[in-house]
Design an enzyme around this catalytic site. Structure first.
Site, PDB file in Angstrom:
ATOM      1  CD  GLU A   1      -1.098   0.661   3.654  1.00  0.00           C
ATOM      2  OE1 GLU A   1      -1.547   1.821   3.520  1.00  0.00           O
ATOM      3  OE2 GLU A   1      -1.309  -0.040   4.659  1.00  0.00           O
TER       4      GLU A   1
ATOM      5  CE  LYS B   1       0.521   1.836  14.591  1.00  0.00           C
ATOM      6  NZ  LYS B   1       0.495   2.454  13.262  1.00  0.00           N
TER       7      LYS B   1
HETATM    8  N1  PSU Z   1      -3.022   1.651  10.700  1.00  0.00           N
HETATM    9  C1  PSU Z   1      -1.683   1.639  10.845  1.00  0.00           C
HETATM   10  N2  PSU Z   1      -0.907   2.173   9.875  1.00  0.00           N
HETATM   11  C2  PSU Z   1      -1.436   2.713   8.725  1.00  0.00           C
HETATM   12  C3  PSU Z   1      -2.859   2.694   8.581  1.00  0.00           C
HETATM   13  C4  PSU Z   1      -3.600   2.161   9.586  1.00  0.00           C
HETATM   14  O1  PSU Z   1      -1.197   1.173  11.848  1.00  0.00           O
HETATM   15  O2  PSU Z   1      -0.700   3.214   7.865  1.00  0.00           O
HETATM   16  C5  PSU Z   1      -3.454   3.236   7.318  1.00  0.00           C
HETATM   17  C6  PSU Z   1      -3.736   2.090   6.335  1.00  0.00           C
HETATM   18  O3  PSU Z   1      -3.566   2.575   5.021  1.00  0.00           O
HETATM   19  C7  PSU Z   1      -5.198   1.794   6.594  1.00  0.00           C
HETATM   20  C8  PSU Z   1      -5.735   3.179   6.855  1.00  0.00           C
HETATM   21  O4  PSU Z   1      -5.848   1.175   5.512  1.00  0.00           O
HETATM   22  O5  PSU Z   1      -4.722   3.820   7.626  1.00  0.00           O
HETATM   23  C9  PSU Z   1      -7.051   3.145   7.604  1.00  0.00           C
HETATM   24  O6  PSU Z   1      -7.575   4.431   7.693  1.00  0.00           O
HETATM   25  P1  PSU Z   1      -9.049   4.639   8.270  1.00  0.00           P
HETATM   26  O7  PSU Z   1      -8.972   4.281   9.715  1.00  0.00           O
HETATM   27  O8  PSU Z   1      -9.324   6.097   8.040  1.00  0.00           O
HETATM   28  O9  PSU Z   1      -9.952   3.738   7.497  1.00  0.00           O
END
Ligand code: PSU
Ligand code: MN
Length: 309
Positions: free
Chosen positions: A25, A160
Site C-alpha cells: 500500500e 493498533k
Molecule cells: N493503521 C496503521 N498504519 C497505517 C494505517 C492504519 O497502523 O498506515 C493506514 C492504512 O492505510 C489503513 C488506513 O488502511 O490507515 C485506515 O484508515 P481509516 O482508519 O481512516 O480507514
C-alpha cells in the site's frame, strides 16, 4: 483490463509468467511515516519481497491512473509529498480518477486495485478497524468492508490499540472474514505481540496459509483473509510505554475535534512523536517481517498443488 489501470512492465511480466507477486500500500508511505524514512522503508520492503522470491507491486493513484507497480521516482514523490497527497479510500477513487489526481491507497483501495490487477496477496503494517467510541461516532474503517468483499489475503501485524480490537474482531466475524494468527493463537496488537484477544485459527507455515487461502477460493467466497503476524520479539515495544502514548494521542484527538479520515493519520503521527521515534523503528521492522511472510506465502501459493491464484 480496467481502462484506468496501469500495471508496470515488471509486474505484468511476472503475472503473465505465473510468478508470485505481492501488493503493497501507499498510505503507509504518504500518511503513515515521516520523510525520508517512509521512502527508505518502502524501498526496503520491496527489496525484502524480492529477497523472498516474489515481485513487489506497490499500489497508488498517480495522475488519475490506478498503478500496480511504482517506479522509484513515484515512490519518492509520494513520500516527499506526504500528507499533501489525498488518502484514497474506496469512496475517493471516482473523484481522483476523474480529476487526474494523485492518491495514497489505504488497505481498502490497495486490495481493490490488487484484485483488478490479478494479485491476491498484500503485505502491510496494520489495518484500519472499529475505532474506540464507534458506538457513538460510527467510525469503522472501510478496510473491514473491503476484507468482506474482495478476495485478497492481507498480511498485517494485527491492529493498533488506537482501535477497539475486540469490536474489530466482532465485525470481522460478522462479515465472515477468517482471521489467522501466524505462529500465535492471539491477535497481535501491532507494537506488541499480544492483545488478549484470541484469533479464529493459527497457522505455522506459509504452506498452511496458502492451503487456507486456496480452500477459501475453492469455496467460492467473495471476501478476503486476514493474516496477523506478530512483530518479532526483539522489536516489540514495552506495553506500558505504547499504551501511555496511545491514550495521550486519543485524548488530544478528542480535544482537538479531529474526525473522519484524519483520525487515523493524526493518531499514527502523534504516537510516533510521543514515543520519540522508537515506535517508528518497530513499525518499520514489522512491515519488513510481514513483507517476508507475504512473499513466502505467495511462493507457496504458486508452488505445489493446482492452478495459480
Ligand atoms: N493503521 C496503521 N498504519 C497505517 C494505517 C492504519 O497502523 O498506515 C493506514 C492504512 O492505510 C489503513 C488506513 O488502511 O490507515 C485506515 O484508515 P481509516 O482508519 O481512516 O480507514
Ligand atoms: Mn474512519
Amino acid at each position: 483490463m480496467n481502462p484506468y489501470l496501469d500495471i508496470s512492465p515488471e509486474v505484468e511480466a511476472a503475472l503473465a509468467e505465473g510468478k508470485p507477486v505481492v501488493a503493497l500500500e501507499s498510505t503507509i508511505i504518504s500518511h503513515g511515516m515521516p520523510y525520508p524514512k517512509n521512502v527508505e522503508t518502502a524501498l526496503r520492503v520491496e527489496q525484502t519481497i524480492r529477497d523472498n522470491g516474489a515481485v513487489p507491486a506497490t499500489i497508488a493513484v498517480i495522475g488519475g491512473r490506478l498503478k500496480a507497480g511504482l517506479s522509484r521516482g513515484e515512490i519518492e514523490h509520494l513520500g516527499k509529498s506526504g500528507r499533501a497527497v489525498a488518502k484514497a479510500s474506496r469512496r475517493d477513487l471516482p473523484a481522483l480518477v476523474a480529476r487526474g489526481a494523485d492518491g495514497a491507497t489505504t488497505v481498502t483501495t490497495t486490495m481493490l486495485i490488487a484484485h483488478m490487477a490479478g494479485i491476491s496477496i498484500f503485505a502491510t503494517g496494520g489495518i484500519g478497524g472499529v475505532h474506540r467510541g464507534a458506538e457513538t461516532t460510527m467510525d469503522i474503517s472501510a478496510d473491514l468492508e473491503e476484507l468482506a468483499q474482495t478476495p485478497v489475503m492481507v498480511v498485517c501485524a494485527g491492529a493498533k490499540s488506537i482501535l477497539d480490537l475486540g469490536l474489530t474482531l466482532e465485525y470481522l466475524e460478522t462479515k465472515g472474514v477468517p482471521v489467522i494468527g501466524y505462529g500465535t493463537d492471539e491477535l497481535p496488537a501491532f507494537y506488541t505481540r499480544q492483545s488478549g484477544f484470541g484469533v479464529d485459527y493459527r497457522a505455522d507455515s506459509p504452506e498452511e496459509l496458502a492451503a487456507m487461502f486456496r480452500a477459501q477460493r475453492a469455496l467460492g467466497y467473495r471476501g478476503g483473509m486476514l493474516v496477523t503476524n506478530p512483530i518479532p520479539e526483539q522489536y516489540a515495544m514495552d506495553k506500558a510505554v505504547i499504551d501511555a502514548a496511545i491514550e495521550q494521542a486519543l485524548r488530544e484527538c478528542a480535544e482537538q475535534g479531529v474526525h473522519g479520515k484524519e483520525t487515523t493519520p493524526f493518531l499514527l503521527a502523534r504516537v510516533v512523536e510521543l514515543t520519540g521515534g522508537e515506535s517508528l523503528e518497530s513499525n518499520i521492522r514489522l512491515v519488513l517481517n510481514n513483507a517476508a511472510l507475504a512473499a513466502q506465502t505467495a511462493c507457496a501459493l504458486r508452488g505445489a498443488g493446482g492452478a495459480a491464484l
